[in-house]
Design a protein around this motif. Structure first.
Motif, PDB file in Angstrom:
ATOM      1  N   ILE A 143      21.529  16.501 -25.639  1.00  9.55           N
ATOM      2  CA  ILE A 143      20.340  16.260 -25.585  1.00  9.55           C
ATOM      3  C   ILE A 143      19.257  16.826 -24.715  1.00  9.55           C
ATOM      4  O   ILE A 143      19.252  17.249 -24.033  1.00  9.55           O
ATOM      5  CB  ILE A 143      20.019  14.656 -24.865  1.00  9.55           C
ATOM      6  CG1 ILE A 143      21.314  13.856 -26.496  1.00  9.55           C
ATOM      7  CG2 ILE A 143      18.522  14.260 -24.583  1.00  9.55           C
ATOM      8  CD1 ILE A 143      21.571  12.158 -25.328  1.00  9.55           C
ATOM      9  N   VAL A 144      18.521  17.093 -25.144  1.00  5.06           N
ATOM     10  CA  VAL A 144      16.871  17.731 -24.923  1.00  5.06           C
ATOM     11  C   VAL A 144      15.970  16.602 -24.644  1.00  5.06           C
ATOM     12  O   VAL A 144      15.248  16.171 -25.854  1.00  5.06           O
ATOM     13  CB  VAL A 144      16.325  18.861 -25.454  1.00  5.06           C
ATOM     14  CG1 VAL A 144      15.237  19.663 -24.459  1.00  5.06           C
ATOM     15  CG2 VAL A 144      18.090  19.909 -25.638  1.00  5.06           C
ATOM     16  N   SER A 145      15.153  16.215 -22.946  1.00 10.06           N
ATOM     17  CA  SER A 145      13.838  15.429 -22.956  1.00 10.06           C
ATOM     18  C   SER A 145      12.332  16.177 -23.307  1.00 10.06           C
ATOM     19  O   SER A 145      12.519  17.558 -23.286  1.00 10.06           O
ATOM     20  CB  SER A 145      14.152  14.706 -22.071  1.00 10.06           C
ATOM     21  OG  SER A 145      13.487  15.387 -20.923  1.00 10.06           O
ATOM     22  N   GLY A 146      11.802  15.818 -23.702  1.00  6.94           N
ATOM     23  CA  GLY A 146      10.190  16.655 -24.314  1.00  6.94           C
ATOM     24  C   GLY A 146      10.033  17.592 -25.015  1.00  6.94           C
ATOM     25  O   GLY A 146       9.772  18.694 -24.902  1.00  6.94           O
ATOM     26  N   ALA A 147      10.798  16.873 -25.767  1.00 10.33           N
ATOM     27  CA  ALA A 147      11.581  18.267 -27.130  1.00 10.33           C
ATOM     28  C   ALA A 147      10.956  18.911 -28.504  1.00 10.33           C
ATOM     29  O   ALA A 147      11.081  19.129 -29.262  1.00 10.33           O
ATOM     30  CB  ALA A 147      12.826  18.386 -27.565  1.00 10.33           C
ATOM     31  N   SER A 148       9.763  17.778 -27.808  1.00 10.98           N
ATOM     32  CA  SER A 148       8.223  18.204 -29.322  1.00 10.98           C
ATOM     33  C   SER A 148       7.579  19.355 -29.305  1.00 10.98           C
ATOM     34  O   SER A 148       6.770  19.746 -29.530  1.00 10.98           O
ATOM     35  CB  SER A 148       7.696  16.880 -29.439  1.00 10.98           C
ATOM     36  OG  SER A 148       6.275  16.869 -27.893  1.00 10.98           O
ATOM     37  N   SER A 149       7.312  19.919 -28.426  1.00 12.31           N
ATOM     38  CA  SER A 149       7.250  21.240 -27.869  1.00 12.31           C
ATOM     39  C   SER A 149       6.862  21.736 -26.846  1.00 12.31           C
ATOM     40  O   SER A 149       8.455  21.659 -25.740  1.00 12.31           O
ATOM     41  CB  SER A 149       5.427  21.099 -27.263  1.00 12.31           C
ATOM     42  OG  SER A 149       4.728  20.151 -26.850  1.00 12.31           O
ATOM     43  N   GLY A 150       7.017  23.293 -26.700  1.00 14.13           N
ATOM     44  CA  GLY A 150       6.889  24.529 -25.293  1.00 14.13           C
ATOM     45  C   GLY A 150       8.533  24.346 -25.232  1.00 14.13           C
ATOM     46  O   GLY A 150       9.489  25.273 -26.206  1.00 14.13           O
ATOM     47  N   ILE A 151       8.740  24.199 -23.588  1.00 13.02           N
ATOM     48  CA  ILE A 151      10.348  24.883 -23.563  1.00 13.02           C
ATOM     49  C   ILE A 151      11.050  23.949 -24.014  1.00 13.02           C
ATOM     50  O   ILE A 151      12.072  23.991 -24.259  1.00 13.02           O
ATOM     51  CB  ILE A 151      10.101  24.893 -21.698  1.00 13.02           C
ATOM     52  CG1 ILE A 151       9.352  25.764 -20.850  1.00 13.02           C
ATOM     53  CG2 ILE A 151      11.247  24.581 -21.356  1.00 13.02           C
ATOM     54  CD1 ILE A 151       8.816  25.369 -19.266  1.00 13.02           C
TER      55      ILE A 151
END
Length: 244
Positions: A8-16
Motif C-alpha cells: 500500500i502506498v499513500s500519496g501515490a498520485s504523483s511524485g515519490i
C-alpha cells in the motif's frame, strides 16, 4: 517475496508516491494506490496492474473506508505529506500548521495504526515512512514543517521498539532535496518561486527515492534497515547547497 505480496502506498498520485508504486509493481508487488486525486490514481494503477482507492489521510472516515476496501498487505509506504508556507514563527499561519500536522503526523498515525494488525499477520510486514532531512534539522521560517516531520519521525521510530520481536520491520527514508510538486504545494502554486528552489542544483528525483524504498523492502526478512538519509551530491544539509 511471494507472488501475492501486496503493498500500500499513500500519496501515490504523483511524485515519490507514484514512482514508488511503479517501482514496487516492477518488483512483483500488487500495489494499492491511495490519494485524493482518484483520476490520476486510476491512470497509474491501470498502467501497473494495481488498484486505485480514494484516500485522504487527514480524514479518519476516509482512512477507515480505504482500509476496509484494501486487501491484506505486507508492505505499507507512508508517503502522504507535504509543507505549506515558509513563514517565521512570529507570523505563523495556524491553518498551515494544522494541515501539516494532520497530513504528516496524524495521517501517518491513522494509516499505520489501522494496518498494523494485517502487516504483523502477514508474517513479514514492513512499514516504510518517508519523512525528510527536516526530521533531523531545523531551519529559519520552516518550524511548521520541521516540527511536523520531527514528530512523524518520532512516531515511526517508536514503532520499532514497540513491535520488537514481532514479524514486522520499520524503515524511515529521509530525503533531502527532491524535485517534485513539493515546493509548488508549499508556495501555493507559485511556479516561479518553486522553480527557484532547484535553480543551479541537480536535485534527487522521485525515482531515486523510489529505488531506495524498493531496495529496503526487498531485503531478507531478518534484515531491517532502520533509516536511510539521501541527498543530492550538491546538498550538505537543509540549508547548505552548492549552486552552479
Amino acid at each position: 517475496m511471494n507472488d501475492i505480496d501486496t503493498a500500500i502506498v499513500s500519496g501515490a498520485s504523483s511524485g515519490i508516491g507514484e514512482a514508488t508504486a511503479r517501482g514496487l509493481a516492477a518488483a512483483g508487488f500488487h500495489v494499492i494506490l491511495g490519494a485524493r486525486r482518484v483520476d490520476r490514481l486510476v491512470a497509474i494503477a491501470s498502467e501497473i496492474g494495481g488498484t486505485a482507492l480514494p484516500l485522504d489521510v487527514t480524514s479518519p472516515s476516509s482512512v477507515a473506508e480505504f482500509v476496509a476496501a484494501a486487501p491484506a498487505c505486507r508492505v505499507l509506504v507512508n508517503n502522504a505529506g507535504g509543507a505549506r508556507g515558509l513563514d517565521p514563527v512570529e507570523s505563523a499561519d495556524e491553518d498551515h500548521w494544522r494541515w501539516m500536522w494532520e497530513t504528516n503526523v496524524l495521517g501517518t498515525l491513522r494509516l499505520t495504526k489501522a494496518l498494523l494488525p494485517t502487516l504483523v499477520a502477514s508474517g513479514d510486514g514492513h512499514v516504510v515512512t518517508v519523512t525528510s532531512i527536516a526530521a533531523r534539522e531545523v531551519y529559519d521560517r520552516g518550524a511548521g514543517y520541521t516540527s511536523a516531520k520531527h514528530a512523524q519521525s518520532a512516531l515511526h521510530r517508536t514503532l520499532r521498539g514497540e513491535h520488537l520481536g514481532q514479524p514486522v520491520r520499520f524503515t524511515e527514508i529521509l530525503p533531502g532535496m527532491v524535485e517534485t510538486e513539493f515546493s509548488l504545494v508549499r508556495f501555493d502554486g507559485d511556479a516561479e518561486r518553486s522553480d527557484a528552489v532547484y535553480a543551479g542544483v541537480t536535485p534527487l528525483t522521485a525515482q531515486d527515492v523510489a529505488e531506495t524504498v524498493v531496495f529496503a523492502v526487498t531485503r531478507p526478512a531478518h534484515f531491517n534497515i532502520d533509516e536511510i538519509v539521501l541527498k543530492p551530491r550538491a546538498q550538505a544539509s537543509a540549508t547548505r547547497l552548492h549552486r552552479e
